[in-house]
Design a protein around this motif. Structure first.
Motif, short mmCIF file in Angstrom:
data_model
loop_
_atom_site.label_atom_id
_atom_site.label_comp_id
_atom_site.label_asym_id
_atom_site.label_seq_id
_atom_site.Cartn_x
_atom_site.Cartn_y
_atom_site.Cartn_z
N ILE A 263 41.10 28.34 54.06
CA ILE A 263 40.84 26.99 54.12
C ILE A 263 40.22 26.69 55.54
O ILE A 263 39.14 25.94 55.54
CB ILE A 263 42.13 26.02 53.97
N TYR A 264 40.62 27.25 56.58
CA TYR A 264 40.09 27.05 57.97
C TYR A 264 38.56 27.57 57.88
O TYR A 264 37.73 27.09 58.74
CB TYR A 264 40.77 27.74 58.67
N LEU A 265 38.41 28.81 57.24
CA LEU A 265 37.07 29.30 56.90
C LEU A 265 35.99 28.42 56.11
O LEU A 265 34.98 28.91 55.91
CB LEU A 265 37.12 30.64 56.31
N GLY A 266 36.38 27.57 55.52
CA GLY A 266 35.70 26.71 54.99
C GLY A 266 35.71 26.61 53.40
O GLY A 266 35.02 25.82 52.67
N TYR A 267 36.53 27.51 52.85
CA TYR A 267 36.62 27.40 51.10
C TYR A 267 37.56 26.30 50.74
O TYR A 267 38.42 25.99 51.61
CB TYR A 267 37.26 28.78 51.01
N LYS A 268 37.17 25.89 49.60
CA LYS A 268 38.04 24.56 48.91
C LYS A 268 39.11 25.41 48.44
O LYS A 268 39.18 26.65 48.02
CB LYS A 268 37.04 24.04 48.00
N LYS A 269 40.03 24.41 48.18
CA LYS A 269 41.36 24.93 47.47
C LYS A 269 40.89 25.41 46.17
O LYS A 269 41.44 26.55 45.75
CB LYS A 269 42.28 23.76 47.24
N SER A 270 39.95 24.82 45.44
CA SER A 270 39.83 25.00 44.03
C SER A 270 39.09 26.38 44.09
O SER A 270 39.36 27.25 43.15
CB SER A 270 38.68 24.10 43.33
N GLN A 271 38.21 26.67 45.04
CA GLN A 271 37.33 28.12 44.99
C GLN A 271 38.59 29.21 45.20
O GLN A 271 38.51 30.21 44.83
CB GLN A 271 36.60 28.02 46.21
N ILE A 272 39.35 29.09 46.21
CA ILE A 272 40.74 29.82 46.64
C ILE A 272 41.35 30.06 45.35
O ILE A 272 41.70 31.29 45.02
CB ILE A 272 41.46 29.41 47.60
N TYR A 273 41.82 29.08 44.62
CA TYR A 273 42.71 29.31 43.56
C TYR A 273 42.00 30.30 42.33
O TYR A 273 42.37 30.88 41.92
CB TYR A 273 43.09 27.89 43.10
N ILE A 274 40.66 29.61 42.08
CA ILE A 274 40.01 30.29 41.08
C ILE A 274 39.76 31.87 41.25
O ILE A 274 39.89 32.84 40.37
CB ILE A 274 38.65 29.63 40.59
N ALA A 275 39.30 32.21 42.59
CA ALA A 275 38.98 33.47 43.05
C ALA A 275 40.30 34.32 42.93
O ALA A 275 40.13 35.56 42.30
CB ALA A 275 38.54 33.58 44.59
N GLU A 276 41.51 33.81 43.31
CA GLU A 276 42.95 34.47 43.25
C GLU A 276 43.14 34.79 41.59
O GLU A 276 43.62 35.91 41.31
CB GLU A 276 43.76 33.73 43.76
N THR A 277 42.59 33.90 40.88
CA THR A 277 42.98 33.73 39.36
C THR A 277 42.13 34.93 38.65
O THR A 277 42.81 35.79 37.94
CB THR A 277 42.88 32.51 38.83
N ILE A 278 41.08 34.79 38.95
CA ILE A 278 40.10 35.78 38.46
C ILE A 278 40.57 37.40 38.94
O ILE A 278 40.67 38.29 38.23
CB ILE A 278 38.75 35.85 38.98
N ALA A 279 41.04 37.33 40.34
CA ALA A 279 41.34 38.78 40.55
C ALA A 279 42.76 39.35 39.94
O ALA A 279 42.60 40.43 39.66
CB ALA A 279 41.66 38.62 42.34
N CYS A 280 43.82 38.56 39.77
CA CYS A 280 45.00 38.77 39.09
C CYS A 280 44.58 39.28 37.83
O CYS A 280 45.09 39.87 37.24
CB CYS A 280 46.07 37.51 39.32
N ALA A 281 43.80 38.26 36.83
CA ALA A 281 43.58 38.43 35.68
C ALA A 281 42.84 39.89 35.27
O ALA A 281 43.38 40.52 34.33
CB ALA A 281 42.67 37.44 34.86
#
Length: 286
Positions: free
Chosen positions: A80-98
């Motif tokens: 978040i401090y690096l400028g990523y939105k919460k939605s971007q973080i969540y979606i990226a993590e979800t894609i990686a896990c899936a």
């Protein structure tokens, strides 16, 4: 966004959690290791798609711990401090896990093919049968990974979340096992299990009813199609399902040789689940 997704995928598949499950699957096939926890009926083995329920339970524990560490180590906050939105973080993590969860099914299938070919010089099923069913259960486990990821993000408890998700998976898998037993009339399987003194299967012997009405069959099909965890049980039955039985054991696409109904239901559910969880996560304080 793409850069974040790639980074998350690389980090996840290089984690000790992912590599540990991968090594376990390889050993199951390489050394023909089979086992079963009778009271919850979770098993592992060296057959085709034998380890779907095992993968589901293990991912419920390890993936939730992995995401819990993301919060406890302030990795999420740093993004978040690096400028990523919460939605971007969540979606990226979800894609990686899936993708990570689904890839374990792919490797499990490849290990089975490799060891079968080395031992006998041939594989047990047709190429298309293996490819299509592997893809179907990759999506099943990918959907379960989406659920695990979403609940881990929302609960954010490193030690409580794995326990909750493990018991949730065990409950839903075993509940789906009962539905599958009634739907498929898979009596011989439970006779064999009962002979092995499996306490978890004795109640299923008593509830076996033989021929089902159309309404009963429809209700059971709906229960399995709309429960991704229940679909995990199908992996041990899929190699014995006959073309005559397939239409009776599908909610949609009855004339199709493969269970495309699982794929459609899981993709719709995953999309809705991610949309809901993203909205909830955006409202939370980190």
């Amino acid at each position: 966004m793409l850069k974040l997704i790639v980074a998350e995928i690389k980090r996840y598949i290089s984690s000790l959690y992912y590599l540990g499950v991968l090594i376990a699957l390889f050993l199951f096939h390489a050394f023909k290791i089979e086992g079963r926890i009778y009271f919850i009926y979770i098993h592992w083995g060296n057959g085709f798609l034998d380890n779907i329920s095992f993968i589901c339970i293990v991912l419920s524990i390890l993936m939730s711990i992995y995401i819990g560490e993301e919060f406890s180590n302030h990795t999420i906050q740093n993004k978040i401090y690096l400028g990523y939105k919460k939605s971007q973080i969540y979606i990226a993590e979800t894609i990686a896990c899936a993708l990570g969860g689904g890839s374990l099914v792919l490797f499990d299938s490849l290990f089975n093919l490799l060891t079968d070919w080395i031992r006998s010089g041939k594989v047990g099923s047709s190429f298309f049968f293996i490819i299509f069913n592997t893809l179907i259960f990759m999506i099943v486990i990918g959907t379960i990974s989406v659920i695990i990821c979403g609940l881990s993000f929302l609960i954010k408890r490193r030690f409580i979340t794995p326990i909750l998700l493990m018991f949730l998976a065990i409950f839903l898998i075993n509940n789906g096992r009962r539905s599958l037993a009634l739907l498929t009339d898979y009596e011989s399987f439970f006779v064999e299990a009962n002979e092995e003194n499996d306490p978890a299967s004795k109640d299923l012997m008593e509830t076996f009813t033989g021929e089902l009405s159309e309404e009963q069959r429809k209700q059971l099909n709906m229960k399995i199609t709309f429960s991704t965890y229940a679909q995990c049980n199908y992996s041990t039955y899929i190699t014995t399902e006959t073309p005559e039985d397939k239409p009776k054991q599908s909610l949609w696409f009855k004339s199709c040789k493969y269970h495309i109904d699982f794929v459609l239901a899981d993709l719709i559910f995953s999309s809705l689940f991610v949309a809901i969880c993203v909205n909830m996560f955006k409202r939370q304080n980190i």
